[in-house]
Structures are given as structure tokens and as C-alpha cells.
Design a protein around this motif. Structure first.
Motif, mmCIF file in Angstrom:
data_model
loop_
_atom_site.group_PDB
_atom_site.id
_atom_site.type_symbol
_atom_site.label_atom_id
_atom_site.label_comp_id
_atom_site.label_asym_id
_atom_site.label_seq_id
_atom_site.Cartn_x
_atom_site.Cartn_y
_atom_site.Cartn_z
ATOM 1 N N HIS A 56 -59.529 -5.490 19.606
ATOM 2 C CA HIS A 56 -60.728 -4.971 18.955
ATOM 3 C C HIS A 56 -61.898 -5.947 19.033
ATOM 4 O O HIS A 56 -63.007 -5.570 19.424
ATOM 5 C CB HIS A 56 -60.426 -4.647 17.487
ATOM 6 N N THR A 183 -61.209 10.280 12.113
ATOM 7 C CA THR A 183 -59.831 9.800 12.223
ATOM 8 C C THR A 183 -59.716 8.784 13.355
ATOM 9 O O THR A 183 -60.603 8.651 14.193
ATOM 10 C CB THR A 183 -58.865 10.972 12.497
ATOM 11 N N LYS A 184 -58.585 8.064 13.397
ATOM 12 C CA LYS A 184 -58.360 7.024 14.399
ATOM 13 C C LYS A 184 -57.256 7.392 15.387
ATOM 14 O O LYS A 184 -56.869 6.567 16.209
ATOM 15 C CB LYS A 184 -57.989 5.711 13.701
ATOM 16 N N THR A 186 -56.126 8.648 18.498
ATOM 17 C CA THR A 186 -56.708 8.984 19.806
ATOM 18 C C THR A 186 -55.912 10.062 20.534
ATOM 19 O O THR A 186 -56.458 10.770 21.387
ATOM 20 C CB THR A 186 -56.814 7.733 20.695
ATOM 21 N N ALA A 229 -65.451 12.329 14.706
ATOM 22 C CA ALA A 229 -65.213 11.138 15.533
ATOM 23 C C ALA A 229 -65.904 11.268 16.888
ATOM 24 O O ALA A 229 -66.490 10.308 17.395
ATOM 25 C CB ALA A 229 -63.714 10.915 15.716
#
Length: 314
Positions: A56, A183-184, A186, A229
Motif C-alpha cells: 500500500h 467496499t474493499k 476487489t 467504489a
């Protein structure tokens, strides 16, 4: 980026000998790993950050690269190391190199990379068995050992745990969840993007929405269901096949699919690298719009042609 269009043509007439190709690979397998080691040490010592934030903070924020594109280049030292181990060349050195390469791949924490590793393992076993049956045991044992060790890494367990707890397969649930919050997950993002992009493709048949308007068309679909997102990050199609059909309709999409098929047909049993790279690329295009970024274009216009024309020695 226009000069990259000429790279395949140039590489087709600039073939290397078997010795020259091996020398290039022997250099690359070291030079590919060194920058990763440098940035990891920089992250840990200079920035004083935890290793879990490496992707990250350093890869995404500082370097501005998606880890998805780095997986390809890391497979060069992986394949070179395993090939050398099978041939019993500098065993200790290549064991260390293989451990570092796979360690970096797992550190990147990309779910697709895990699928590539498993696929690579299966293809390697099959290829080794065809060349010499007795040597097939080496990749089998190595693969099992790597799998067991990978499960001991906190980042791998963390990603698996998050995936198990957050994934829904009901489309209405996925739409509702993503319309209320960013949301995260993917994996769910890609399912939702594919669903929306296919709607747009059907509406724009047979010519597509155009290369200059495809992102605006996608954004309109995101807006329709309030896909937070995607709207926040301006997501592309995350699927190169869908992207080509969306941009240029039946003609452009069909040409790209045919091109991939022709490249896959070039695979033969004498190759050590090309077979893996074109297989990975063709599958990766299902979950990433590779040609929307410079890194992906370099892989497609340089790395794959380079291996196609040179990795063909018995």
C-alpha cells in the motif's frame, strides 16, 4: 507510447542465439530481484514501517504501480531458478533466489498471483514429466513445501480470511452492499463491473461506444446503481476482453480474441518461459485491463514478443 507498436516487428528480426538468450535471462533474474530488495529495506529501515504496509505505502502510493503488473516480471527469476534446480545447477544459489522471488510474490498479496503460482506449478510438473519422468518429483515436492510455508505467512492468512468473510455470490446482495458503502473486496468489484460492462456492450452493439467514450459509458453504468467504489476510483473495465468489445464492438473485440488465440497456438514443448507468460497474460486479461496502462503495454509489446522469438531452443 506509439514507438512500442514497432517493438514486435523489431524483435521478430533481432533473434538471439541460445547462449545470448541464456545470458540475458541470467542477468535479468538478478536485476529483477534487486530493486524489490532495495525498496523493502527502504520501507523497513528508512520509512520505519511494518512489512504488511509495503504494498500500500511503497508500491501503490510511492511508486504508483499496481502489484498486479509486477507479478509477470517476478516469474522470470522463479522459472529460471526452478529450471536450474531441475538441472542441478548452483543448487544453493537458486534455492535462495527462488525463496526470495516467491517471498516477494506472496508479499504482494495479490489473489490472482496465487492462482498463477498454482497454474505455474501444474504446468511445470506436466512439462518436466514430458521431458524426464524421474525429475517430475522435484517440482511436486517443492510446490507442496512452498504451499505449506506460504500458509505460515500472516499476510497470506489475512487475505484468505478477509476473502472468506466478505465475499457474496448473490448479485443483488453485491449491488446493494456496494451502493451503500465503498467496499474493499476487489473480487466482488470485478464481478459487478463485468455485469455492468456487459449491459453497456449489448446496448452499443455492433460498433461499441468508441475508444474515447468507453470510460464515460462505464461511469454512467456505475452511476445507475450508485457503485460507490467504482465512482470514487473511476474504475476501468478490469477485463481486457470486455474492454475491447466495449470500445470497438464486435470487430475490435473479435480481433483481440483471435490475436490471443494465435499467440497461444505458438506454445511448444521446447519453451521454458513463453508458454507460461502468454498463458498467464491470456488469463490475467479476464480480471485486468492490461492495455490501459503503460506497464501492461510493455508486457504485451515487448516481453511476450521477446520470449516468443527467442525462447524456442531445445
Amino acid at each position: 507510447m506509439l514507438p512500442l507498436l514497432f517493438l514486435p516487428a523489431i524483435l521478430s528480426v533481432e533473434k538471439f542465439t541460445k547462449k545470448e538468450f541464456k545470458f540475458i535471462i541470467s542477468i535479468c533474474k538478478i536485476t529483477i530481484i534487486l530493486p524489490f530488495i532495495y525498496f523493502i529495506l527502504l520501507h523497513l529501515i528508512w520509512d520505519k514501517r511494518n512489512i504488511s504496509t509495503f504494498v500500500h505505502f511503497t508500491i501503490s502510493n510511492k511508486l504508483g504501480i499496481s502489484q498486479f503488473y509486477l507479478i509477470f516480471i517476478l516469474f522470470i527469476p522463479v522459472i529460471a531458478s526452478i529450471s536450474a534446480l531441475i538441472d542441478k545447477q548452483k543448487t544453493f544459489f537458486h534455492l535462495v533466489l527462488l525463496s526470495i522471488s516467491l517471498g516477494i510474490i506472496f508479499l504482494l498479496g495479490n489473489k490472482t498471483s496465487a492462482i498463477f503460482v498454482v497454474l505455474f506449478w501444474i504446468m511445470l510438473i506436466v512439462q518436466t514429466y514430458k521431458r524426464k519422468k524421474t525429475k517430475a518429483l522435484i517440482p511436486i515436492v517443492t510446490g507442496v513445501l512452498i504451499f505449506v510455508l506460504a500458509l505460515q505467512l500472516p499476510i497470506v492468512n489475512q487475505r484468505l480470511d478477509v476473502f472468506r468473510k466478505t465475499v457474496d455470490f448473490n448479485l443483488e446482495t453485491v449491488i446493494t452492499k456496494n451502493s451503500f458503502t465503498i467496499t474493499k473486496n476487489t473480487f466482488e468489484h470485478r464481478l459487478l463491473i463485468d455485469y455492468l460492462a456487459l449491459h453497456e456492450i449489448l446496448d452499443s452493439l455492433p460498433f461499441g461506444v468508441g475508444t474515447g467514450d468507453f470510460q464515460a459509458a462505464l461511469n454512467a453504468q456505475y452511476q445507475r446503481i450508485n457503485f460507490k467504489a467504482a465512482l470514487d476510483a473511476n474504475y476501468n473495465a478490469h477485463n481486457q476482453y470486455i474492454s475491447e468489445f466495449l470500445k470497438t464492438g464486435i470487430l475490435g473485440g473479435t480481433i483481440f480474441v483471435i490475436l490471443i488465440i494465435l499467440l497461444l497456438k505458438k506454445i511448444n514443448r521446447h519453451q521454458k518461459y513463453y508458454a507460461y507468460f502468454i498463458t498467464f497474460f491470456s488469463l490475467a486479461c479476464l480480471v485486468e485491463s492490461y492495455l490501459d496502462r503503460q506497464h501492461g503495454i510493455v508486457i504485451f509489446a515487448f516481453l511476450i514478443p521477446f520470449l516468443l522469438y527467442n525462447d524456442n531452443h531445445d
